[in-house]
Design an enzyme around this catalytic site. Structure first.
Site, mmCIF file in Angstrom:
data_model
loop_
_atom_site.group_PDB
_atom_site.id
_atom_site.type_symbol
_atom_site.label_atom_id
_atom_site.label_comp_id
_atom_site.label_asym_id
_atom_site.label_seq_id
_atom_site.Cartn_x
_atom_site.Cartn_y
_atom_site.Cartn_z
ATOM 1 C CG ASN A 71 -1.740 1.121 1.227
ATOM 2 O OD1 ASN A 71 -1.807 2.008 0.298
ATOM 3 N ND2 ASN A 71 -2.535 1.204 2.458
ATOM 4 C CD1 TRP A 72 3.765 0.841 -2.463
ATOM 5 C CD2 TRP A 72 3.574 1.852 -4.656
ATOM 6 N NE1 TRP A 72 4.308 0.275 -3.626
ATOM 7 C CE2 TRP A 72 4.173 0.521 -4.775
ATOM 8 C CE3 TRP A 72 3.112 2.332 -6.008
ATOM 9 C CZ2 TRP A 72 4.657 0.075 -5.750
ATOM 10 C CZ3 TRP A 72 3.940 2.173 -7.024
ATOM 11 C CH2 TRP A 72 4.497 0.840 -7.129
ATOM 12 C CE LYS A 73 -0.313 2.961 4.764
ATOM 13 N NZ LYS A 73 0.026 3.028 6.199
ATOM 14 C CG HIS A 77 -5.878 1.539 5.463
ATOM 15 N ND1 HIS A 77 -5.163 2.429 6.429
ATOM 16 C CD2 HIS A 77 -4.824 0.892 5.085
ATOM 17 C CE1 HIS A 77 -4.072 2.454 6.628
ATOM 18 N NE2 HIS A 77 -3.707 1.131 5.952
ATOM 19 C CD GLU A 115 -2.832 5.267 6.936
ATOM 20 O OE1 GLU A 115 -2.653 5.407 5.848
ATOM 21 O OE2 GLU A 115 -1.962 4.630 7.593
ATOM 22 C CD GLU A 120 -3.587 -2.787 7.237
ATOM 23 O OE1 GLU A 120 -2.509 -3.048 6.885
ATOM 24 O OE2 GLU A 120 -4.208 -1.719 7.445
ATOM 25 N N GLY A 153 2.447 2.152 10.857
ATOM 26 C CA GLY A 153 3.761 3.184 10.638
ATOM 27 C C GLY A 153 4.427 3.509 12.089
ATOM 28 C CB SER A 167 5.247 -2.003 11.926
ATOM 29 O OG SER A 167 5.060 -0.644 12.428
ATOM 30 N N GLY A 196 2.781 -1.334 4.272
ATOM 31 C CA GLY A 196 2.837 0.049 4.151
ATOM 32 C C GLY A 196 4.248 0.619 3.867
ATOM 33 N N GLY A 197 4.949 1.001 4.666
ATOM 34 C CA GLY A 197 6.296 1.794 4.396
ATOM 35 C C GLY A 197 7.298 0.818 3.828
HETATM 36 O O1 LIG Z 1 -1.840 -0.648 4.652
HETATM 37 C C1 LIG Z 1 -0.776 -0.817 5.270
HETATM 38 C C2 LIG Z 1 -0.812 -0.524 6.633
HETATM 39 O O2 LIG Z 1 -1.227 0.575 6.677
HETATM 40 C C3 LIG Z 1 0.630 -0.991 7.206
HETATM 41 O O3 LIG Z 1 1.468 0.338 7.091
HETATM 42 P P1 LIG Z 1 2.882 0.201 7.779
HETATM 43 O O4 LIG Z 1 3.535 -1.037 7.218
HETATM 44 O O5 LIG Z 1 3.820 1.452 7.146
HETATM 45 O O6 LIG Z 1 3.065 0.123 9.059
#
Ligand SMILES: O=C[C@H](O)COP(=O)(O)O
Length: 273
Positions: free
Chosen positions: A22-24, A114, A116, A187, A193, A232, A253-254
């Site tokens: 997920n590149w957000k 999600h 967010e 999640e 994050g 994470s 994510g990150g």
């Molecule tokens: O969609 C992915 C999640 O929000 C995880 O993000 P993260 O791996 O940066 O904690």
């Protein structure tokens, strides 16, 4: 307008493991293309040539989706996901993009619910339920996210909370639409994050509870769901989480913004016994 797309998704017989980045709200078209190139070039050949053991997805920003067509199925190995999807097909809903429109620019699915979206855009379970129904009905894959915040975790009420999110998001959905297109992602919000990850034991316990609930309500159609973990995930903790049992891959994510880290996670998902 209500959703009235015909059911277009064919049953997919590919394996159930997924690694989805997920590149957000990161990258531009050019840098998204670069990252997709690095990921595809670095994929182990056995994942590309042999029976696929893990499906690989990326969710770029909406405006970069069509730029990734050369690396996405059927031309390439990646599945593309929108990071959100409207609860209706089309109409006077400024700023929204419906499932048919996502598919039109190359998306195979959408991430829905999600944390967010729930937190920053006040999306509640009722809206998420409509989005899930609309996207599945349009033939998109759906990655439905659930997860508790820190306060609920500290109260010890996290399993009931997550099941209530799941139940509220799915209770209007015809299970025939699940096919192989509905994927769940657990999640924990406090792990997103933050560098904190649920222990393998805790993640495994939650995934087992989710699978038990799905099986109880939908029989084999529920038991077969892929349940991903997110929060994470890094190359250093992926193997341990996969070993927890009932973890069918990751929503990353990150770490998905670095090709080598993402590829290491892909390999660990594929190789987990
Ligand atoms: O969609 C992915 C999640 O929000 C995880 O993000 P993260 O791996 O940066 O904690």
């Amino acid at each position: 307008m209500p959703c009235s797309f015909p059911r277009t998704g064919a049953r997919d017989v590919a394996p159930v493991r997924w690694t989805i980045g997920n590149w957000k709200q990161n990258l531009f078209r050019g840098t998204a293309e670069l990252l997709a190139t690095e990921i595809v070039d670095g994929l182990p050949p056995e994942l590309l040539e042999g029976p696929v053991r893990t499906k690989i997805g990326v969710a770029p920003t909406l405006v970069a989706l069509d730029a990734l067509a050369p690396w996405s199925r059927p031309a390439g190995p990646l599945y593309l996901f929108g990071q959100n999807c409207a609860a209706q097909e089309e109409g006077a809903f400024t700023g929204e993009v419906g499932p048919g429109q996502l598919a039109d620019v190359g998306a195979h699915g959408a991430i829905i619910g999600h944390s967010e979206r729930r937190t920053h855009f006040r999306e509640d379970d009722a809206l998420i339920a409509r989005k899930v129904q609309c996207a599945l009905q349009a033939g998109l894959r759906v990655v439905l996210c659930v997860g508790e915040g820190l306060e609920i975790r500290e109260r010890g009420d996290h399993e009931n909370f997550v099941i209530s999110q799941l139940s509220a998001s799915l209770n209007q959905v015809d299970p025939e639409l699940f096919q192989d297109r509905l994927v769940l992602a657990y999640e924990p919000v406090w792990a997103i994050g933050t560098g904190k990850t649920a222990s393998a034991r805790d993640a495994g316990a939650m995934h087992r509870r989710i699978r038990a609930w799905l099986t109880e309500h939908y029989g084999a159609m529920g038991a077969d769901r892929s349940i991903l973990y997110g929060g994470s995930v890094k190359p250093g903790n992926a193997a341990g989480l996969m070993a927890a049992g009932d973890v069918d891959g990751f929503l990353v994510g990150g770490a998905s913004l670095e090709a080598e880290a993402f590829l290491q996670i892909v390999r660990l998902v594929a190789e987990a016994s």
